[in-house]
Scaffold this active site. Structure first.
Site, PDB file in Angstrom:
ATOM      1  N   GLU A 165       0.716  -1.265   0.005  1.00 23.55           N
ATOM      2  CA  GLU A 165       0.113  -0.126  -0.024  1.00 23.55           C
ATOM      3  C   GLU A 165       0.828   1.324   0.129  1.00 23.55           C
ATOM      4  OE1 GLU A 165      -2.764  -0.173   3.042  1.00 23.55           O
ATOM      5  OE2 GLU A 165      -4.057  -1.688   2.340  1.00 23.55           O
ATOM      6  N   GLU A 370      -5.126  -8.676   1.271  1.00 25.04           N
ATOM      7  CA  GLU A 370      -5.880  -8.282   2.460  1.00 25.04           C
ATOM      8  C   GLU A 370      -7.359  -8.139   2.341  1.00 25.04           C
ATOM      9  OE1 GLU A 370      -4.260  -5.058   4.657  1.00 25.04           O
ATOM     10  OE2 GLU A 370      -2.180  -5.390   4.309  1.00 25.04           O
TER      11      GLU A 370
END
Length: 469
Positions: A165, A370
């Site tokens: 991320e 995720e």
């Protein structure tokens, strides 16, 4: 109807080093930007830090046994950079290397594939002291770090993930300042975004130089599913503007070898992009074996009545942080039943994202690296099939089931999704929110580090063992 996943579908769980390891002062580790950030007054909601967290540094064997009980075939973990290279351009720390060798070997012995993230936000403080991701040198140091890991751990790692991320690292760390290192400067945020892209490309090259083309390499992006509030041209332009900052700033360089000219035009008042050097695009764009996608919620946007959204405007997307100033974009408040993070629930967004990426990049394997939800859990005595306390968490069970169904729908529509990782194996340090938000499918009692089963963990166990939903 029951959907059966492909025989080689990879089920896993995920964590990150600073969120679970603890032991921040042991075996030669030096501070990361999160150690420093947590020491500042008012930065963490409950005044806590990751100093102890889930103590997985010492309890990893216990956690691997829990993974075996879940039946997962993979564990996504990250490496603490400052455990491996504790000083600026200093020697490799053998104690740090040996710790991770023990963890990876224990996973291998348990027939659990290690999916290793090189960088999950815990930059060594000594590099931040020299400018952090806002300067090019950090990307160059990341290349050395990647080479060290490939050399020392290469035969034990199943899949390498360069970054987790980068959206959060750049925009939350250097734009809004709600994450470490806590800088509020969108010019630096854009420089950080480019240097993270560059670091990704340099790391892929370093790993493949050391291990050969057979090394499996990936990157994990929290691509945001942005919906226009209406089909009006104005609202569609607002969506396009949001997509540029959320997604295209990563996808463009990494997969297409370019920044979208509209992105550069939109940031004329923030940056001149002089940090982009000749040859950078070729370095950043590297062949990858898979793309990791982190997904939690969607966001809806419309054209804003006012001319400009400032850095203090209504935040957007996961971790609720603003993007750089965007003309004419207003993010609408989420609707429906919200998780404890204040995020909406729209599993269709995960399906749509997977299908979109499969069409945009044919042949690229996709993994959901995720996916999960935070809720306010209550512990009850008895009821666990393993004895002891249990958490009944019906909202998390429903979220898990509906999103795994969305993955099944994407596969049914032709998306090459090869794995799903539940976030998170354990409740953990949730960054600037401290320990108040619990994402785990296993609960952690932070007073004694006991792991407590939740219904969501038991349900995930059923799905994994049946390879079906």
């Amino acid at each position: 109807m029951t959907f059966t996943f492909p025989p080689d579908f990879l089920w896993g769980t995920a964590t990150a080093s600073y969120q679970v390891e603890g032991a921040v002062h042991e075996d030669g580790r030096t501070p990361s930007i999160w150690d420093t950030f947590c020491e500042r007054s008012g930065t963490i909601a409950d005044g806590s830090s990751g100093a102890v967290a889930c103590d997985q540094y010492h309890r990893y064997r216990e956690d691997i046994e829990l993974m075996q009980e879940l039946g997962v075939g993979a564990y996504r973990l990250s490496i603490s950079w400052s455990r491996i290279i504790p000083e600026y351009r200093g020697p490799v720390n053998d104690k740090g290397v040996q710790h991770y060798r023990r963890v990876l070997q224990a996973l291998r012995d348990a027939h659990i594939r290690p999916v290793v993230t090189l960088y999950h936000w815990d930059l060594p403080q000594y590099l931040q002291d020299r400018g952090g991701w806002a300067v090019r040198e950090t990307a160059e140091e990341f290349e050395r770090y990647a080479d060290v890991l490939a050399r020392e751990l290469g035969e034990l790692v199943d899949t390498w993930t360069t970054l987790n991320e980068p959206w959060c690292s750049a925009y939350l760390g250097y734009g809004s300042g709600v994450h470490a290192p806590g800088i509020q400067d969108y010019g630096q945020a854009l420089a950080a975004a480019h240097h993270l892209n560059l670091a990704h490309g340099l790391a892929v090259q370093a790993i493949r130089r050391r291990l050969g083309d057979e090394a499996k390499v990936s990157v994990t992006l929290n691509l945001q599913v942005c919906r226009a509030a209406s089909a009006s041209p104005a609202d569609m332009r607002a969506k396009e503007q949001s997509d540029l900052f959320a997604n295209e700033i990563w996808l463009g360089p990494m997969f297409d070898g370019r920044y979208d000219p509209r992105l550069l035009q939109s940031t004329e008042g923030i940056s001149d992009w002089a940090f982009v050097h000749h040859g950078d695009m070729e370095t950043i764009r590297q062949p990858l074996d898979s793309l990791g996608i982190n997904y939690y919620s969607t966001m809806y946007v419309r054209q804003r009545e006012h001319d400009l959204v400032t850095a203090s405007a209504r935040p957007a997307g996961p971790y609720s942080s603003p993007m750089p100033a965007q003309e004419g974009v207003e993010v609408l408040p989420p609707e429906g039943q919200l998780t404890a993070m204040g995020w909406n629930q729209e599993p269709e967004g995960l399906r749509d994202l997977l299908v979109e990426m499969s069409k945009r990049y044919p042949g690229l394997q996709l993994m959901v690296t995720e996916n999960g939800s935070a809720w306010d859990d209550t512990v009850e005595n008895g009821g666990s099939p393993f004895g002891g306390e249990i958490v009944h968490d019906p909202h998390r069970v429903t979220y898990l089931e509906e999103h795994i169904k969305a993955v099944a729908e994407a596969i049914d529509e032709g998306a090459p999704v090869s794995g799903y990782f539940a976030w998170s194996l354990l409740d953990n340090f949730e960054w600037s929110l401290g320990y108040g938000k619990r994402f785990g499918i296993l609960r952690v009692n932070y007073d004694n580090q006991e792991r407590i089963w939740k219904d969501s963990g038991l349900r995930f166990r059923e799905i994994v063992r049946g390879n079906a939903i």
